[in-house]
Design a protein around this motif. Sequence first.
Motif, PDB file in Angstrom:
ATOM      1  N   GLY A  96      16.718  19.140   4.083  1.00 20.61           N
ATOM      2  CA  GLY A  96      17.534  20.392   3.854  1.00 20.61           C
ATOM      3  C   GLY A  96      18.892  20.243   3.619  1.00 20.61           C
ATOM      4  O   GLY A  96      19.540  20.607   2.864  1.00 20.61           O
ATOM      5  N   MET A  97      19.493  19.190   4.387  1.00 18.21           N
ATOM      6  CA  MET A  97      21.070  18.904   4.343  1.00 18.21           C
ATOM      7  C   MET A  97      21.334  18.389   3.102  1.00 18.21           C
ATOM      8  O   MET A  97      22.260  18.713   2.339  1.00 18.21           O
ATOM      9  CB  MET A  97      21.462  17.958   5.159  1.00 18.21           C
ATOM     10  N   ALA A  98      20.299  17.326   2.494  1.00 16.62           N
ATOM     11  CA  ALA A  98      20.349  16.830   1.326  1.00 16.62           C
ATOM     12  C   ALA A  98      20.398  17.968  -0.121  1.00 16.62           C
ATOM     13  O   ALA A  98      21.255  17.859  -0.803  1.00 16.62           O
ATOM     14  CB  ALA A  98      19.288  15.859   1.090  1.00 16.62           C
ATOM     15  N   PHE A  99      19.322  18.832   0.302  1.00 15.52           N
ATOM     16  CA  PHE A  99      19.385  19.785  -1.010  1.00 15.52           C
ATOM     17  C   PHE A  99      20.577  20.702  -0.760  1.00 15.52           C
ATOM     18  O   PHE A  99      21.101  21.162  -1.973  1.00 15.52           O
ATOM     19  CB  PHE A  99      17.955  20.588  -0.629  1.00 15.52           C
ATOM     20  N   CYS A 100      20.959  21.085   0.595  1.00 19.38           N
ATOM     21  CA  CYS A 100      22.111  21.872   0.411  1.00 19.38           C
ATOM     22  C   CYS A 100      23.374  21.379  -0.024  1.00 19.38           C
ATOM     23  O   CYS A 100      24.357  21.836  -0.398  1.00 19.38           O
ATOM     24  CB  CYS A 100      22.256  22.314   1.992  1.00 19.38           C
ATOM     25  N   THR A 101      23.649  19.919   0.241  1.00 23.51           N
ATOM     26  CA  THR A 101      24.543  19.422  -0.300  1.00 23.51           C
ATOM     27  C   THR A 101      24.778  19.223  -1.912  1.00 23.51           C
ATOM     28  O   THR A 101      25.552  19.297  -2.567  1.00 23.51           O
ATOM     29  CB  THR A 101      24.848  17.867   0.156  1.00 23.51           C
ATOM     30  N   VAL A 102      23.558  19.229  -2.655  1.00 25.60           N
ATOM     31  CA  VAL A 102      23.317  19.106  -3.769  1.00 25.60           C
ATOM     32  C   VAL A 102      23.719  20.738  -4.340  1.00 25.60           C
ATOM     33  O   VAL A 102      24.445  20.607  -5.382  1.00 25.60           O
ATOM     34  CB  VAL A 102      21.749  18.834  -4.414  1.00 25.60           C
ATOM     35  N   LEU A 103      23.290  21.487  -3.487  1.00 24.59           N
ATOM     36  CA  LEU A 103      23.778  22.911  -3.910  1.00 24.59           C
ATOM     37  C   LEU A 103      25.394  23.100  -4.151  1.00 24.59           C
ATOM     38  O   LEU A 103      25.950  23.738  -4.839  1.00 24.59           O
ATOM     39  CB  LEU A 103      23.045  23.875  -2.947  1.00 24.59           C
ATOM     40  N   ILE A 104      25.806  22.547  -2.935  1.00 22.35           N
ATOM     41  CA  ILE A 104      27.149  23.001  -2.779  1.00 22.35           C
ATOM     42  C   ILE A 104      27.996  21.955  -3.944  1.00 22.35           C
ATOM     43  O   ILE A 104      29.154  22.459  -4.424  1.00 22.35           O
ATOM     44  CB  ILE A 104      27.840  22.428  -1.423  1.00 22.35           C
ATOM     45  N   LEU A 105      27.559  20.932  -4.280  1.00 22.64           N
ATOM     46  CA  LEU A 105      28.060  20.024  -5.194  1.00 22.64           C
ATOM     47  C   LEU A 105      27.757  20.651  -6.511  1.00 22.64           C
ATOM     48  O   LEU A 105      28.829  20.620  -7.625  1.00 22.64           O
ATOM     49  CB  LEU A 105      27.600  18.562  -5.133  1.00 22.64           C
ATOM     50  N   THR A 106      26.784  20.860  -7.140  1.00 24.13           N
ATOM     51  CA  THR A 106      26.461  21.452  -8.440  1.00 24.13           C
ATOM     52  C   THR A 106      27.048  22.993  -8.474  1.00 24.13           C
ATOM     53  O   THR A 106      27.617  23.052  -9.678  1.00 24.13           O
ATOM     54  CB  THR A 106      24.944  21.590  -8.778  1.00 24.13           C
ATOM     55  N   GLY A 107      27.115  23.533  -7.507  1.00 25.95           N
ATOM     56  CA  GLY A 107      28.032  24.890  -7.536  1.00 25.95           C
ATOM     57  C   GLY A 107      29.226  24.829  -8.459  1.00 25.95           C
ATOM     58  O   GLY A 107      29.435  25.405  -9.490  1.00 25.95           O
ATOM     59  N   PRO A 108      30.335  24.146  -7.742  1.00 27.08           N
ATOM     60  CA  PRO A 108      31.513  23.859  -8.454  1.00 27.08           C
ATOM     61  C   PRO A 108      31.402  23.516  -9.723  1.00 27.08           C
ATOM     62  O   PRO A 108      32.433  23.780 -10.766  1.00 27.08           O
ATOM     63  CB  PRO A 108      32.458  23.174  -7.483  1.00 27.08           C
ATOM     64  N   ILE A 109      30.750  22.550 -10.097  1.00 25.77           N
ATOM     65  CA  ILE A 109      30.599  21.905 -11.478  1.00 25.77           C
ATOM     66  C   ILE A 109      30.171  22.871 -12.668  1.00 25.77           C
ATOM     67  O   ILE A 109      30.868  22.995 -13.580  1.00 25.77           O
ATOM     68  CB  ILE A 109      29.334  20.700 -11.454  1.00 25.77           C
ATOM     69  N   TRP A 110      29.315  23.973 -11.891  1.00 25.67           N
ATOM     70  CA  TRP A 110      28.916  25.069 -12.845  1.00 25.67           C
ATOM     71  C   TRP A 110      29.957  26.141 -12.854  1.00 25.67           C
ATOM     72  O   TRP A 110      30.294  26.825 -13.838  1.00 25.67           O
ATOM     73  CB  TRP A 110      27.644  25.463 -12.525  1.00 25.67           C
ATOM     74  N   ALA A 111      30.777  26.206 -11.755  1.00 26.61           N
ATOM     75  CA  ALA A 111      31.581  27.364 -11.585  1.00 26.61           C
ATOM     76  C   ALA A 111      32.802  27.140 -12.510  1.00 26.61           C
ATOM     77  O   ALA A 111      33.368  28.013 -13.309  1.00 26.61           O
ATOM     78  CB  ALA A 111      31.856  27.636 -10.050  1.00 26.61           C
ATOM     79  N   HIS A 112      33.297  25.974 -12.389  1.00 24.08           N
ATOM     80  CA  HIS A 112      34.740  25.653 -12.792  1.00 24.08           C
ATOM     81  C   HIS A 112      34.701  26.025 -14.301  1.00 24.08           C
ATOM     82  O   HIS A 112      35.565  26.877 -14.830  1.00 24.08           O
ATOM     83  CB  HIS A 112      35.056  24.341 -12.535  1.00 24.08           C
ATOM     84  N   PRO A 113      33.922  25.539 -15.385  1.00 26.64           N
ATOM     85  CA  PRO A 113      33.888  25.842 -16.741  1.00 26.64           C
ATOM     86  C   PRO A 113      33.638  27.392 -16.831  1.00 26.64           C
ATOM     87  O   PRO A 113      33.962  28.104 -17.871  1.00 26.64           O
ATOM     88  CB  PRO A 113      32.812  25.113 -17.524  1.00 26.64           C
ATOM     89  N   VAL A 114      32.770  28.055 -16.080  1.00 25.01           N
ATOM     90  CA  VAL A 114      32.233  29.314 -16.399  1.00 25.01           C
ATOM     91  C   VAL A 114      33.129  30.253 -15.849  1.00 25.01           C
ATOM     92  O   VAL A 114      33.662  31.218 -16.326  1.00 25.01           O
ATOM     93  CB  VAL A 114      30.649  29.486 -16.123  1.00 25.01           C
ATOM     94  N   TRP A 115      33.353  30.239 -14.569  1.00 28.80           N
ATOM     95  CA  TRP A 115      34.217  31.578 -13.787  1.00 28.80           C
ATOM     96  C   TRP A 115      35.766  30.940 -13.823  1.00 28.80           C
ATOM     97  O   TRP A 115      36.496  31.780 -13.588  1.00 28.80           O
ATOM     98  CB  TRP A 115      34.063  31.258 -12.231  1.00 28.80           C
ATOM     99  N   GLY A 116      36.328  29.567 -14.181  1.00 26.61           N
ATOM    100  CA  GLY A 116      37.266  29.063 -14.353  1.00 26.61           C
ATOM    101  C   GLY A 116      37.961  28.736 -13.028  1.00 26.61           C
ATOM    102  O   GLY A 116      39.131  28.359 -12.870  1.00 26.61           O
ATOM    103  N   ILE A 117      36.992  28.839 -11.880  1.00 30.84           N
ATOM    104  CA  ILE A 117      37.574  28.349 -10.658  1.00 30.84           C
ATOM    105  C   ILE A 117      36.463  27.540  -9.805  1.00 30.84           C
ATOM    106  O   ILE A 117      35.320  27.582 -10.302  1.00 30.84           O
ATOM    107  CB  ILE A 117      37.673  29.503  -9.624  1.00 30.84           C
ATOM    108  N   TRP A 118      36.853  26.789  -8.847  1.00 33.83           N
ATOM    109  CA  TRP A 118      35.897  25.830  -8.458  1.00 33.83           C
ATOM    110  C   TRP A 118      35.092  26.582  -7.372  1.00 33.83           C
ATOM    111  O   TRP A 118      33.717  26.092  -7.116  1.00 33.83           O
ATOM    112  CB  TRP A 118      36.538  24.409  -7.715  1.00 33.83           C
ATOM    113  N   TRP A 119      35.809  27.318  -6.585  1.00 36.50           N
ATOM    114  CA  TRP A 119      34.976  28.054  -5.538  1.00 36.50           C
ATOM    115  C   TRP A 119      35.648  29.323  -5.450  1.00 36.50           C
ATOM    116  O   TRP A 119      36.712  29.829  -5.567  1.00 36.50           O
ATOM    117  CB  TRP A 119      35.583  27.167  -4.283  1.00 36.50           C
ATOM    118  N   THR A 120      34.812  30.217  -5.151  1.00 40.53           N
ATOM    119  CA  THR A 120      35.116  31.651  -4.335  1.00 40.53           C
ATOM    120  C   THR A 120      34.495  31.915  -3.240  1.00 40.53           C
ATOM    121  O   THR A 120      33.296  31.560  -2.895  1.00 40.53           O
ATOM    122  CB  THR A 120      34.828  32.637  -5.638  1.00 40.53           C
ATOM    123  N   TRP A 121      34.996  32.908  -2.197  1.00 45.73           N
ATOM    124  CA  TRP A 121      34.369  33.218  -1.046  1.00 45.73           C
ATOM    125  C   TRP A 121      33.270  34.386  -1.272  1.00 45.73           C
ATOM    126  O   TRP A 121      33.339  35.368  -0.740  1.00 45.73           O
ATOM    127  CB  TRP A 121      35.287  33.414   0.035  1.00 45.73           C
TER     128      TRP A 121
END
Lengths: 239, 224
Positions: A96-121
């Motif tokens: 589960g941690m492995a998948f959760c880490t994939v989730l956390i890492l792929t999120g910013p990679i997707w968010a940065h070009p689309v939302w313009g930010i790496w992370w939002t709360w």
Amino acid sequence: MSGCALADLSGGSVLKKRILVAAVVVALMGFAAYAALFIAPTESKMGTVQRIFYLHAPSGMVALLSFFVCFVGNLAYVFKRQPKWDWLGVSAAEVGMAFCTVLILTGPIWAHPVWGIWWTWDARLTLTFVLWLLYTSYLLLRTLVEDPDRRALVSAIYGIFAFLDVPLVYGSIRWWRTQHPQPVIMGGAGSGLEPTMRKVFWFWVLNLVILMIFLIRERYALEAMRGEVQFLEREAEAA
Amino acid sequence: MALLSNTAVLLGKELRTEFRSRELLTTTVVFILTIVVLFSFTFDPSVSESRRFGPGLLWLAFLFAASLMLQPCFLREQNNDTLSALRLSVNDPFAIFLAKLAANTLFLLFTQVLLLPVFSILYNVPVLAAFPQLVLVMFMGSLGLSVTGTALSAISAQARMRELLLPLLLLPLLTPVLIASTEATAALLVPNPAMRWDWMGFLLAFDVVFLTALWLFGEYLLEE
């Protein structure tokens, strides 16, 4: 505890079967990657980067599923006290941690070009982070208790507490966030999916569930061997 | 009702131990005070900013303080070899947890109520307008901190690196309490204070869920 687990894993036919299963899982993952990159149509607004969605969203679903398996293992251990439930708990938590880490890492990679930010709360992001911290603590706790039975018991109870906390964390963050202006509004992914995209998406979900089961099984076998080695060591010391 | 009478006796013991030395209360009060003062250096708040950040800062300080204060809860029994005696003295081990968490709730509430006026003066936030409501929020929040904290201090007492481990185990678990208490407190520190019963209900749900979990699984943590 008997010697059968060790014998099983080193047996020739069993080894062949494991290699075969591994090959099938790898082939499925390869095909899934091909489907995400070439079969699924390119998203009109976000472009190619949106293809990370097929890895990203199912990883989140499978991470939650693994944590649920961990919870079941924890509950069973507390009531039955058989080491196998502890092995299931730790295996599922790590996967589960492995998948959760994939989730956390792929999120910013997707968010940065689309939302313009790496992370939002945002609610889901924050929940994922808290979940990641909770299960890191669970795994950390396991490394800090020496006695195997103690370790199994206290980590099982912490695991139960952690899983019970998940809906409360999600509820509180969601409730709190909806009362603030949302910095980024993410359209309901999965709701208005184009048919081919939807097929590829569900194929990914299925695939990652298979991968999860495969990884948990392998990790479980390793933990079982470890348990057996520890048992034999203690027996040898006593003799 | 053996559970309640046992709990009452054990609670008396917890309170007596603490009030003989007053170690826990003194150090916690000074610790929270230090955090509150240090925080003012990091963002030099104006009056309106204090209202915005104040409740969050206050609860963060309480959370950190709780994660340190709950440390000795079971460690003390372990170091003095009194845990077995404690277990033998009651029918239901849940009484041990109930007494400890009641004592911890009282200690936390006491420090909070003591520090509220100090916080009010230092950060120019009026607290008197809604004082009883604030105490109610602090009680529900402290109960949430104590229920989970008492259970986890029984876990961390059995591990190595326990001083560091307890905050690590406890703080992520307390996310819902931090959010709900902060929001409820913030609504009481504005010029027209209002009681946020929705967040109070949330805190109640948190307290009930973990109290039930503790009732179901707590006794296993005291096994020898």
